[in-house]
Design an enzyme around this catalytic site. Structure first.
Site, mmCIF file in Angstrom:
data_model
loop_
_atom_site.group_PDB
_atom_site.id
_atom_site.type_symbol
_atom_site.label_atom_id
_atom_site.label_comp_id
_atom_site.label_asym_id
_atom_site.label_seq_id
_atom_site.Cartn_x
_atom_site.Cartn_y
_atom_site.Cartn_z
ATOM 1 N N TYR A 1 0.850 -1.204 0.000
ATOM 2 C CA TYR A 1 0.000 0.000 0.000
ATOM 3 C C TYR A 1 0.884 1.253 0.000
ATOM 4 O O TYR A 1 0.691 2.175 -0.801
ATOM 5 C CB TYR A 1 -0.882 -0.036 1.252
ATOM 6 N N ILE B 1 -9.464 7.700 8.215
ATOM 7 C CA ILE B 1 -10.689 8.508 8.147
ATOM 8 C C ILE B 1 -11.785 7.850 8.981
ATOM 9 O O ILE B 1 -12.103 6.673 8.785
ATOM 10 C CB ILE B 1 -11.170 8.659 6.684
HETATM 11 N N1 SER Z 1 -6.747 4.061 6.291
HETATM 12 C C1 SER Z 1 -5.672 3.516 5.527
HETATM 13 C C2 SER Z 1 -5.291 2.170 5.998
HETATM 14 O O1 SER Z 1 -5.395 1.937 7.189
HETATM 15 C C3 SER Z 1 -4.480 4.397 5.598
HETATM 16 O O2 SER Z 1 -4.496 5.333 4.615
HETATM 17 O O3 SER Z 1 -4.858 1.381 5.231
#
Ligand code: SER
Length: 313
Positions: A140, A170
Site C-alpha cells: 500500500y 478517516i
Molecule cells: N486508512 C488507511 C489504511 O489503514 C491508511 O491510509 O490502510
C-alpha cells in the site's frame, strides 16, 4: 471544477464525497462511478458502472460527459494489500495510471489520495515533516509513494493539474472502511453504541486520524486553491487528531461508561501501525492553501455516537 467524475465512488470516502460535491457543484455535475451497482449513488445524480482498470470505458465516460476533474478513490487498503500485494499494485497503480493518462488526453484535474501509509523507514515519528524519508515496507505504501511521484511527474511533464493530500485514518459513519489498519477507530464506535465488547487489533500505537467532514472539505479546498500558491502538489500532510486505542476508548467511555474493550493483536496491522507516523506536521498545507481542521477527538466522538445511535442498529 465544473464536471466531476469520482471513480471508486462506492467506498468509505467516495460514498460521502459524491453527496458533498453534488451539494456544492449540482447533482448532475457529479458523476459517481463504481465497479458495483449502487442505488444510493444513482438516486440523486448520474451513476456509471465502471471498472477503472478498463481504460477505454473510463476514457469514454470522461469524454462523453465533458469531465474536467477526476477524483480517483480506487484502492486496496494497507492490511488487504499485504494479503495480496500483486493485486494491490495492479489495482492501485492501474487506476491511477488510467486516471493520469485520461486526464492528460482530456485536460482534466486529478485528485488521488495519498496516505500516512506512504511513510516508512527512518523518519521522524513525531511531527513528521512534509518532506522526509519515505521508504514504506507495505505494498500500500509503495503504491502511495509511487503514486505521489507519478502524479508530480504528470504535472511537471504534461501540465496535468494533479493535487493530493496524505490522509490520516478517516473516521466516518456512512460506509464502513475495509482492509485498513486504521479501521479499528471506526469499528470501535459501532461496538460501543451496540453495547458490544470491542476487540482491538492494535495496541499502544499513535496514528493520525481525521473525521470525514474535515476530509471532504480538505479535498475541495485543495482542488479550488490558487495554483500559484502551491509549492507542493502531491501530496500534502494534513492532520487534525492523533490517538492510541486506549485514548479513544477512554473518550468513548466518558459517554458510554460501561463500554468494554479487550485486545487481540493482529500482527500484520500492529506492524504496519508501528511503521507509520505518530503525528504529522501539516504546516505546508496550512501555509500553501489555508488548511485548518474543524473537528477534534472530543467533538468527533460526540458526533459519531450521535450518528450511529440514529441508525437504530
Ligand atoms: N486508512 C488507511 C489504511 O489503514 C491508511 O491510509 O490502510
Amino acid at each position: 471544477m465544473k464536471k466531476i467524475l469520482i471513480v471508486g465512488a462506492g467506498g468509505q470516502i467516495g460514498s460521502e464525497l459524491v453527496t458533498y460535491l453534488r451539494g456544492i457543484y449540482g447533482g448532475s455535475n457529479v458523476i459517481a462511478a463504481d465497479l458495483r451497482e449502487n442505488e444510493k449513488l444513482a438516486a440523486d445524480g448520474p451513476f456509471v458502472k465502471l471498472d477503472a482498470l478498463d481504460q477505454s470505458s473510463f476514457a469514454y465516460t470522461v469524454h462523453k460527459n465533458g469531465v474536467d476533474a477526476i477524483f480517483n478513490l480506487v484502492a486496496l487498503l494497507s492490511a488487504t494489500g499485504e494479503k495480496n500485494p500483486q493485486l494491490a499494485w495492479n489495482i492501485n497503480m492501474g487506476a491511477l495510471n488510467n486516471s493520469l493518462e485520461i486526464a492528460r488526453e482530456y485536460k482534466c484535474a486529478v485528485f488521488t489520495p495519498s496516505s500516512i501509509g506512504a511513510f516508512g523507514g527512518d523518519f521522524p515519528r513525531q511531527n513528521t515533516p512534509q518532506d522526509t524519508v519515505m521508504q514504506p515496507d507495505t505494498m500500500y505504501g509503495v503504491c502511495k509513494v509511487a503514486g505521489e511521484l507519478l502524479s508530480n511527474y504528470y504535472y511537471s511533464r504534461y501540465d496535468v493539474d494533479t493535487r493530493s493530500v496524505r490522509f490520516p485514518g478517516i473516521i466516518s459513519n456512512v460506509t464502513l472502511p475495509g482492509g485498513g489498519t486504521t479501521d479499528y477507530a471506526v469499528e470501535i464506535f459501532y461496538s460501543a453504541v451496540k453495547g458490544e465488547k470491542f476487540v482491538c487489533p492494535v495496541r499502544d500505537v499513535y496514528m493520525d486520524m481525521m473525521y470525514m467532514p474535515d476530509a471532504l472539505r480538505a479535498m475541495v479546498e485543495l482542488m479550488e486553491a490558487d495554483p500559484a500558491k502551491l509549492r507542493h502538489r502531491n501530496s500534502f500532510n494534513i492532520a487534525s487528531m492523533s490517538f492510541t486505542p486506549d485514548i479513544i476508548y477512554n473518550e468513548i467511555r466518558k459517554r458510554i461508561p460501561d463500554f468494554e474493550m479487550t485486545y487481540r493483536i493482529d500482527p500484520v496491522k500492529q506492524n504496519i501501525a508501528e511503521g507509520w507516523p505518530d503525528k504529522l506536521d501539516d504546516t505546508c498545507a496550512r501555509e500553501e492553501w489555508g488548511w485548518k481542521p474543524e473537528w477534534d477527538l472530543s467533538s468527533m466522538t460526540d458526533d459519531m455516537i450521535r450518528a450511529i445511535k440514529a441508525k437504530n442498529l
